[in-house]
Structure formats: C-alpha cells, structure tokens
Write an enzyme that holds these catalytic residues in place. Structure first.
Site, PDB file in Angstrom:
ATOM      1  N   ASP A 265       0.822  -1.234   0.000  1.00 53.52           N
ATOM      2  CA  ASP A 265       0.000   0.000   0.000  1.00 53.52           C
ATOM      3  C   ASP A 265       0.844   1.268   0.000  1.00 53.52           C
ATOM      4  O   ASP A 265       0.430   2.302   0.511  1.00 53.52           O
ATOM      5  CB  ASP A 265      -0.948   0.032   1.222  1.00 53.52           C
ATOM      6  CG  ASP A 265      -1.695  -1.271   1.425  1.00 53.52           C
ATOM      7  OD1 ASP A 265      -2.356  -1.706   0.472  1.00 53.52           O
ATOM      8  OD2 ASP A 265      -1.591  -1.867   2.515  1.00 53.52           O
ATOM      9  N   GLU A 266       2.037   1.212  -0.604  1.00 53.74           N
ATOM     10  CA  GLU A 266       2.939   2.369  -0.564  1.00 53.74           C
ATOM     11  C   GLU A 266       2.651   3.396  -1.656  1.00 53.74           C
ATOM     12  O   GLU A 266       3.214   4.483  -1.642  1.00 53.74           O
ATOM     13  CB  GLU A 266       4.414   1.924  -0.733  1.00 53.74           C
ATOM     14  CG  GLU A 266       4.904   0.943   0.296  1.00 53.74           C
ATOM     15  CD  GLU A 266       4.754  -0.506  -0.162  1.00 53.74           C
ATOM     16  OE1 GLU A 266       5.334  -1.377   0.496  1.00 53.74           O
ATOM     17  OE2 GLU A 266       4.051  -0.744  -1.175  1.00 53.74           O
TER      18      GLU A 266
ATOM     19  N   ALA B 251      -3.558  -8.212  -4.438  1.00 55.14           N
ATOM     20  CA  ALA B 251      -2.918  -6.897  -4.535  1.00 55.14           C
ATOM     21  C   ALA B 251      -3.989  -5.866  -4.863  1.00 55.14           C
ATOM     22  O   ALA B 251      -5.034  -6.204  -5.408  1.00 55.14           O
ATOM     23  CB  ALA B 251      -1.868  -6.923  -5.639  1.00 55.14           C
ATOM     24  N   GLY B 252      -3.720  -4.617  -4.538  1.00 57.36           N
ATOM     25  CA  GLY B 252      -4.673  -3.564  -4.884  1.00 57.36           C
ATOM     26  C   GLY B 252      -3.952  -2.278  -5.198  1.00 57.36           C
ATOM     27  O   GLY B 252      -3.255  -1.739  -4.346  1.00 57.36           O
ATOM     28  N   HIS B 253      -4.063  -1.804  -6.438  1.00 59.87           N
ATOM     29  CA  HIS B 253      -3.441  -0.541  -6.831  1.00 59.87           C
ATOM     30  C   HIS B 253      -4.525   0.420  -7.286  1.00 59.87           C
ATOM     31  O   HIS B 253      -5.381   0.051  -8.078  1.00 59.87           O
ATOM     32  CB  HIS B 253      -2.447  -0.757  -7.981  1.00 59.87           C
ATOM     33  CG  HIS B 253      -1.243  -1.546  -7.589  1.00 59.87           C
ATOM     34  ND1 HIS B 253      -0.317  -2.013  -8.501  1.00 59.87           N
ATOM     35  CD2 HIS B 253      -0.802  -1.957  -6.373  1.00 59.87           C
ATOM     36  CE1 HIS B 253       0.625  -2.673  -7.862  1.00 59.87           C
ATOM     37  NE2 HIS B 253       0.353  -2.654  -6.580  1.00 59.87           N
TER      38      HIS B 253
ATOM     39  N   VAL C  25      -7.322  -1.331  -0.297  1.00 61.62           N
ATOM     40  CA  VAL C  25      -8.073  -1.349  -1.570  1.00 61.62           C
ATOM     41  C   VAL C  25      -8.744  -2.713  -1.766  1.00 61.62           C
ATOM     42  O   VAL C  25      -9.861  -2.806  -2.262  1.00 61.62           O
ATOM     43  CB  VAL C  25      -7.110  -1.069  -2.761  1.00 61.62           C
ATOM     44  CG1 VAL C  25      -7.845  -1.178  -4.093  1.00 61.62           C
ATOM     45  CG2 VAL C  25      -6.503   0.313  -2.635  1.00 61.62           C
TER      46      VAL C  25
ATOM     47  N   LYS D 239       3.143  10.277  -0.146  1.00 58.69           N
ATOM     48  CA  LYS D 239       2.243  10.770   0.909  1.00 58.69           C
ATOM     49  C   LYS D 239       2.939  11.651   1.947  1.00 58.69           C
ATOM     50  O   LYS D 239       2.597  11.634   3.127  1.00 58.69           O
ATOM     51  CB  LYS D 239       1.506   9.597   1.567  1.00 58.69           C
ATOM     52  CG  LYS D 239       0.651   8.823   0.564  1.00 58.69           C
ATOM     53  CD  LYS D 239      -0.187   7.746   1.185  1.00 58.69           C
ATOM     54  CE  LYS D 239      -1.576   8.231   1.516  1.00 58.69           C
ATOM     55  NZ  LYS D 239      -2.524   7.132   1.748  1.00 58.69           N
TER      56      LYS D 239
END
Length: 456
Positions: free
Chosen positions: A42-43, A68-70, A330, A362
């Site tokens: 989550d970077e 995975a979630g992008h 995500v 961030k």
C-alpha cells in the site's frame, strides 16, 4: 501483440557457430525497470507505475494475484486494479500477466467490467496472459476462508489473508497438483478430469468444503474462450521484448518486501516472492536484464492485518495518519495500522532488492504534525541489534530508537518541484535518503499524477 516467435522462426533461426561467424559478446538487450514495495504494501506503487507506464511499451505483473490492490487516478477518474497491470490504462502499452501470477478468472473479468464502466477501452487488444500462470479456483478461495477460521479457533489468531485463494493456489503449485492456463486451453476433457480430482482431494482433507464441480467447469469453459486470444508463451514473449527493437519494459511488483514469503515478517506474509528475485522467476527473464529497481515507501509506515509492527502508533498520531491518509485497504476494506517511518525496514528492503532509487509517497499527510519521528535502529535489552530480526517474537520485543524532526506545519499538496517544499520537509527527505543510501527520485504530495515531484 504476437510474441513474434513461431515454429518457422525455429526453422529459419541460424546458429552463428555453425556458420563460423564469431558471436557478438555485447548483447545488451532492453533492460527491465522494476517497481517494488519497500514496506508492507500500500505504498503507492500504482502511482509510480502509472507515471512510468505513460512512457512504457510493456508493463508486466510477475507474482501475486488479486490480493494486490493498486489505485490509479487519471483525469479525476479513480481506477482500482488487482490483477490487471496498471499499464492497461495506457492505450499504447501491452500489459502482461506473467507466469508467476495466480489468476482467478471470475475476479479478472469482474475487475475488467468495473473499470470498463469507468472508461477503460480496448483492453483486450493490450492484454497478454502467460500460458504458464496457475489458476485460482473458487474452492481455493473458500478454503482460504476456512483455513483462516481454523487458525483463529486453534491458535486464537489468523494470518489476516485477503481470502482470495492465493495461498492455497501457491500450495497447489508447490505440491505439483495445480492447473495452469495452458491446461485450460488444451484438452478440456483432460482438464475436467484433473479439476475433479483436485476438488475431491481437497474435499477429502476438508469435509466441510463445498465445490460445485459442474458449475465451475461450465464457467471455466466460457472463460477459456474469452482469454484464448490473449494467451501467449510468456518466456518467448519476454525474450522477444528484451532482444527485439528498443522498448521500455516495466515490471509492477505487488505486495512488498516485508510481505515476501522468504524475507518478510513470516508467517504474516503473502505466498510469493515480492522482492526482485520474483521478477526473474515470475516472468522467465535473466537477472542481467534487470535495470533500474525503484523502491516505493510512504513517508510513514502502514500495515494491514496482523503481525509485528515496531513503529506502530496506537494513539492519536496513528489515528491522525489513518484519517488524513485515508488508510483503508483497496482489496480488503480493512483499516490500516499506522506508525512512523522505519528506516531499519527500508535498509533491509534495499539489501534484498538493490534499489537504484526510491519514491517517497504521501509526504503531505505529515504536514500538520508538530514533530515527526523516524526509526533509525532497533534495540534488544538496551543494545542496538545490527540486523532485522527473522523471528517474530523477537521483533515484537524490540525497542525503537528514533530521530526526531520538527514538523514543517505547511501545506505541501500544491508543491510541484523540490524548491516548493518547505526547508524542514527537505531536511526530512535528505535524512531518509542519506540514511538508506539510495537517492529519492520522486516525492508524492497527493493522489494524482501531477502530485509526484520528480527530483532527477
């Protein structure tokens, strides 16, 4: 979209040695750039990939699955990707799902449908799927959930998986009972026999596991025809891409260094190698063709699920980071645990991956803090330890040594170049860079593409 290699190529391919011509020793080929998570996921890898994918000819996924979630924001539209490489947005770019990825076909098409509604077009002409990728079945997902409940009941704790069937599929792969895309597209009768046998094997081990064998086979037969035009031999495809005309090739890592099955905070990890070695095995490319390796890290640290987290802040700071950073997974929708940036972790990730540059994302989330801490070492019994502990009980016990910085108390979200950042933010970034020993190439101060400040 063809890999450019056929049976005729084999016939016409002359061996330089047989003709007595001295072979060139300088076959430089196209290098592959890699984007990898340097923390627990989550970077903001999707953002970096999206930035690079605008200039890439091929973007590849090499491991993991739809665990995975992008999230990628383009012209105000937010796209969520789980199996599809983020490069699929780029109409001039081929997206490859490599052999190291495990594919849940219903999940893939559900993801495509959702993104089509948001404006994704022409993806079927740009997507290539390796014939050696393993298939995630619905019963793998059911089993994943059952195993988590079992762990909770027996040990009072689970791993915190996404219940997407990733672990059970990689188990199948390692025990040589898995089924691959090439099996699905070959003799379907033979595939059906193997599928039934696999389902029975799991039902004998887990009597409560329900499998709709005929229903799932019917769906798989339909999916087979939908994906058939996209399937290629991934090894030949990548060989051709590397050794053909100049191309920009990008690999999008899923998960992150601290979730790697070998190097992560085991057992609270994923089931694949999400460090740089997974690029070679997950795509079938030699290490010599790995070029730049970009590590992605937030300006603080987050973690989803269970496991040791030395810099976690279970207090007002943690809540502020969670709220300001909208830290929700995500894939799972779970709130992420939040804490200070941990340079012990980043140095460890660099040792394994050999980062050539870092993207620090961030930074703007830290804008309101009076002071900001950065972990620089771990201590056990009052003494610094020179390594990142392999054992989780040991990691749980470490004391963290921090470097404390004054906050810059200035909104950085409108910054678009280095000089726009306040001096205190610049000092923070330079400290991180010098401590890890890797240059920071990008600094992220917001969600969109434009919010990534490029340093060099």
């Amino acid at each position: 979209m063809s890999s450019g290699w056929s049976a005729n190529d084999h016939k016409g391919h002359t061996n330089p040695l047989s003709t007595g011509v001295k072979r060139s020793r300088l076959d430089s080929g196209n290098k592959v750039a890699v984007v990898l998570g340097a923390q627990w996921g989550d970077e903001g890898k999707g953002k970096v990939v999206d930035l690079l994918a605008t200039e890439s000819d091929i973007v590849c996924r090499c491991q993991g699955g739809n665990n995975a979630g992008h999230t990628v924001v383009v012209e105000g539209t937010e796209y969520d990707f789980h199996l599809l490489p983020s490069g699929i947005i780029n109409t001039k770019c081929i997206s490859l799902i490599g052999n190291g990825v495990v594919i849940h076909l219903p999940g893939l098409f559900e993801e495509i449908d959702k993104n089509e509604k948001k404006g994704l077009k022409g993806w079927e002409k740009r997507l290539v799927i390796s014939d050696r990728a393993h298939i995630v079945f619905d019963f793998h997902q059911a089993l994943d959930g059952m195993q988590e409940l079992q762990r909770q009941a027996q040990e009072g704790k689970n791993i915190g998986t996404t219940k997407k069937g990733i672990g059970p599929t990689y188990c199948c792969k390692a025990s040589r009972t898995g089924l691959r895309i090439c099996d699905l597209l070959a003799d379907f009768k033979e595939f059906s026999t193997k599928f039934k046998s696999l389902a029975q094997q799991y039902q004998s081990m887990y009597p409560l596991l329900k499998v709709d064998v005929e229903g799932e086979l019917k769906k798989l037969k339909e999916y087979a025809e939908r994906i058939r035009p996209m399937v290629r031999d991934g090894v030949y495809f990548m060989y051709d891409a590397i050794h053909g005309p100049p191309k920009k090739i990008l690999v999008e890592g899923a998960n992150a260094a601290l979730l790697d099955i070998d190097f992560g905070t085991y057992p609270f990890v994923t089931s694949s190698n999400c460090t740089v070695g997974g690029v070679c095995t997950g795509l079938g490319i030699p290490p010599a063709y790995i070029g730049d390796v970009y590590g992605v890290s937030k300006a603080y640290t987050t973690r989803v699920g269970i496991g040791a987290f030395p810099t976690e802040q279970v207090n007002a700071i943690g809540e502020l980071l969670q709220t300001r950073g909208h830290e929700v997974g995500v894939t799972t929708g779970r709130k992420r645990r939040c804490g200070w940036l941990d340079l012990v972790i980043l140095r460890y990730a660099h040792m394994i991956n050999g980062f050539t540059a870092i993207a620090l994302t961030k930074l703007d989330i830290l804008d309101v803090l009076d002071e900001i801490k950065v972990a620089i070492a771990y201590k056990l019994n009052g003494k610094r330890i020179p390594h990142f502990p392999a054992n989780m009980e040991v990691l749980q016990k470490v004391d963290v040594e921090y470097e404390v910085f004054p906050g810059w108390k200035t909104d950085t979200s409108a910054a678009r170049k280095w000089n726009d950042l306040p001096p205190k933010a610049q000092n923070y970034i330079r400290f991180v860079e010098n401590h890890i020993g890797v240059p920071i190439k990008w600094v992220g101060v917001g969600k969109s593409r434009e919010c990534m400040i490029q340093m060099f």
